[in-house]
Scaffold this motif. Structure first.
Motif, mmCIF file in Angstrom:
data_model
loop_
_atom_site.group_PDB
_atom_site.id
_atom_site.type_symbol
_atom_site.label_atom_id
_atom_site.label_comp_id
_atom_site.label_asym_id
_atom_site.label_seq_id
_atom_site.Cartn_x
_atom_site.Cartn_y
_atom_site.Cartn_z
ATOM 1 N N LYS A 49 0.809 -1.214 0.000
ATOM 2 C CA LYS A 49 0.000 0.000 0.000
ATOM 3 C C LYS A 49 0.848 1.271 0.000
ATOM 4 C CE LYS A 49 -4.041 -1.911 2.377
ATOM 5 N NZ LYS A 49 -4.948 -1.769 3.537
ATOM 6 N N SER B 238 3.575 3.963 -1.482
ATOM 7 C CA SER B 238 4.028 4.442 -2.781
ATOM 8 C C SER B 238 5.522 4.181 -2.951
ATOM 9 C CB SER B 238 3.736 5.943 -2.919
ATOM 10 O OG SER B 238 2.357 6.198 -2.765
ATOM 11 N N GLN C 155 7.278 7.559 -1.027
ATOM 12 C CA GLN C 155 6.238 7.955 -0.090
ATOM 13 C C GLN C 155 6.541 9.296 0.575
ATOM 14 O OE1 GLN C 155 3.256 6.242 0.595
ATOM 15 N NE2 GLN C 155 2.767 8.130 1.656
ATOM 16 N N ASN D 257 5.286 14.576 2.720
ATOM 17 C CA ASN D 257 4.540 13.454 2.144
ATOM 18 C C ASN D 257 4.410 13.660 0.642
ATOM 19 O OD1 ASN D 257 2.928 11.291 1.586
ATOM 20 N ND2 ASN D 257 1.195 11.935 2.845
ATOM 21 N N GLU D 258 4.965 12.736 -0.146
ATOM 22 C CA GLU D 258 4.897 12.800 -1.599
ATOM 23 C C GLU D 258 4.139 11.607 -2.184
ATOM 24 O OE1 GLU D 258 8.742 13.269 -3.275
ATOM 25 O OE2 GLU D 258 9.191 15.126 -2.190
ATOM 26 N N GLY D 259 3.436 10.872 -1.364
ATOM 27 C CA GLY D 259 2.683 9.708 -1.818
ATOM 28 C C GLY D 259 1.189 9.968 -1.811
ATOM 29 N N ARG D 260 0.432 8.931 -2.108
ATOM 30 C CA ARG D 260 -1.024 9.043 -2.156
ATOM 31 C C ARG D 260 -1.653 8.909 -0.776
ATOM 32 N NH1 ARG D 260 -2.673 5.293 -7.428
ATOM 33 N NH2 ARG D 260 -1.511 6.485 -8.996
ATOM 34 N N ARG D 261 -1.122 8.047 0.033
ATOM 35 C CA ARG D 261 -1.718 7.799 1.352
ATOM 36 C C ARG D 261 -1.142 8.759 2.386
ATOM 37 N NH1 ARG D 261 -4.560 3.093 1.805
ATOM 38 N NH2 ARG D 261 -4.505 1.730 -0.020
ATOM 39 N N LEU E 197 -1.239 14.895 4.851
ATOM 40 C CA LEU E 197 -1.703 14.511 3.530
ATOM 41 C C LEU E 197 -0.615 14.746 2.491
ATOM 42 C CD1 LEU E 197 -5.328 15.955 3.710
ATOM 43 C CD2 LEU E 197 -4.532 13.666 4.313
ATOM 44 N N GLY E 198 -0.868 14.254 1.275
ATOM 45 C CA GLY E 198 0.095 14.401 0.197
ATOM 46 C C GLY E 198 0.343 15.851 -0.158
#
Length: 431
Positions: free
Chosen positions: A355, A357, A360, A375-379, A389-390
């Motif tokens: 799960k 990225s 991430q 945060n550079e991911g989706r989750r 958050l991203g």
């Protein structure tokens, strides 16, 4: 002339007499001629059934009763000769009597297979054995649904229906027992090793102190002392692994006073609640910063965890349950490593990372000595329970809890090295 006239009149009288003799008597109906040819046409289904039943009788009448009706002097036609020849060469077999409708229904009902439960094929013998052992250990179907990993994703209702079917349905229970008896002994041993721990077993394990360093002999002795409490297939290694898991989540008896990882399971808050909680936690942080050395000694004495050994090149440590990542540069990337994507911190070494990225997040060290995570991911990434958050970033403090897709880490900072970096930055600023 007279003799010729008399002979002609005699001939005419004889011809008239022959005509009168051949003419039918008065009061009789002349016989009507009819063709014996058969006109073919399509028949309906009911006519087919009736004709198949009436064939033997019609053929019998044609063979025996149709002959006297024909005149003695008349010859049979070619079509009738062919029909008679076929009837003599291949006598018609008597058609069987139609079966009784009640008997046909009984035969159809007896040939139908027995009714099978809808989800009988989804439940494997290994699932049934695991369900039975788990229920016997916990006596709670909700705990079984949350803690046991079956071959399929069953919901709570399906587990309840299967358990009741094993108890009260004789057909299903018989089939399940036969299938479980055919399992290989190694498969049975693997299933029994996954059985949940009961409350009595966990109570005995909580009595082992967190500050102590128990060995396999310690848990083997615990098995010998309480054979009636522990599951028969329990081993000392299994008890040690479960004890370490309970220690990580602060579930031991001497860890009840600490505010450790219990905060990890709290759900994310709404924005208004986050602002209120942020203010409250800032006040608590100011108070704790003044007594940081006291709290550090208290935690070490309670949990039994010694401070990590930092070298002169390690700026910080991201410590998980299985792996410890050392940060030796001012910027590192976190995520999931692939053939085409190489990163600094591969979170797949800690646990299931499907799960996460491929990239991430990024942890950076500023010139003033502060650590930030972006945060550079989706989750989302949770820092001490706060969702990041991203596209956003958050400051990391010492002992901050970082949670990424159910993988939890503790971020530890090398305070001595960071103090030197801050001092050098202050000197450069003064110059």
């Amino acid at each position: 002339m007279a003799s010729g006239a008399t002979s002609r009149s005699e001939d005419e009288e004889s011809l008239a007499g022959q005509k009168r003799g051949s003419a039918p008597a008065a009061g009789t109906v002349p016989k009507r001629r009819s063709s014996s040819r058969f006109i073919k046409r399509k028949k309906f289904d009911d006519e087919l059934v009736e004709s198949s039943l009436a064939k033997p009788s019609s053929r019998a009448k044609g063979a025996g009763g149709a002959e006297p009706a024909r005149g003695s002097g008349s010859e049979p036609s070619s079509g009738e000769k062919k029909k008679v020849a076929k009837a003599v060469a291949a006598p018609a077999a008597p058609s069987p009597a139609p079966p009784h409708p009640g008997l046909a229904k009984r035969v159809k009902k007896s040939k139908q297979p027995p009714p099978v439960t809808k989800d009988l094929g989804r439940w494997k013998p290994a699932d049934d054995l695991l369900l039975i052992n788990a229920v016997l250990q916990t006596n709670d179907l909700t705990s079984v649904h949350l803690g046991v990993k079956f071959s399929c994703r069953f919901n709570l209702r399906e587990i309840q229906e299967r358990w009741y079917a094993l108890l009260y349905d004789p057909v299903i229970s018989k089939l399940a027992c036969q299938a479980m008896r055919q399992l290989h002994p190694e498969a049975i041993a693997a299933i029994q090793s996954k059985v949940l721990f009961s409350k009595a077993e966990e109570q005995l394990l909580t009595k082992v102190g967190s500050s102590s360093q128990p060995t396999l002999d310690t848990f083997q002795e615990l098995l010998h002392k309480h054979p009636d409490v522990f599951y028969p297939s329990r081993t000392a290694k299994a008890l040690q692994l479960h004890w370490q898991l309970m220690k990580q989540y602060y579930l031991l008896d001497d860890q009840t006073g600490t505010c450790g990882t219990r905060c990890w399971s709290t759900p994310p808050l709404s924005p208004p609640e986050l602002t209120v909680a942020d203010r409250r936690q800032k006040r608590e942080i100011r108070q704790l910063e003044q007594e940081l050395h006291k709290w550090q000694v208290l935690v070490d004495s309670i949990t039994g965890m010694s401070s990590p050994d930092f070298d002169s090149q390690t700026l910080a440590v991201l410590r998980g349950r299985m792996v410890r990542y050392l940060m030796r540069s001012r910027e590192i990337t976190l995520g999931r490593a692939t053939k085409d994507n190489q990163i600094d911190v591969d979170l797949a070494l800690e646990g299931p990372a499907w799960k996460i990225s491929r990239k991430q997040g990024v942890i950076k060290l500023k010139n003033n000595g502060d650590f930030f995570i972006a945060n550079e991911g989706r989750r989302p990434i949770y820092i001490d329970g706060r969702p990041v958050l991203g596209g956003n970033k958050w400051k990391l403090n010492n002992n901050s809890v970082v949670e990424i897709a159910s993988l939890r880490f503790v971020f530890l900072i090398n305070q001595d090295l960071i103090a030197l970096i801050k001092a050098e930055a202050a000197k450069l600023a003064q110059q």
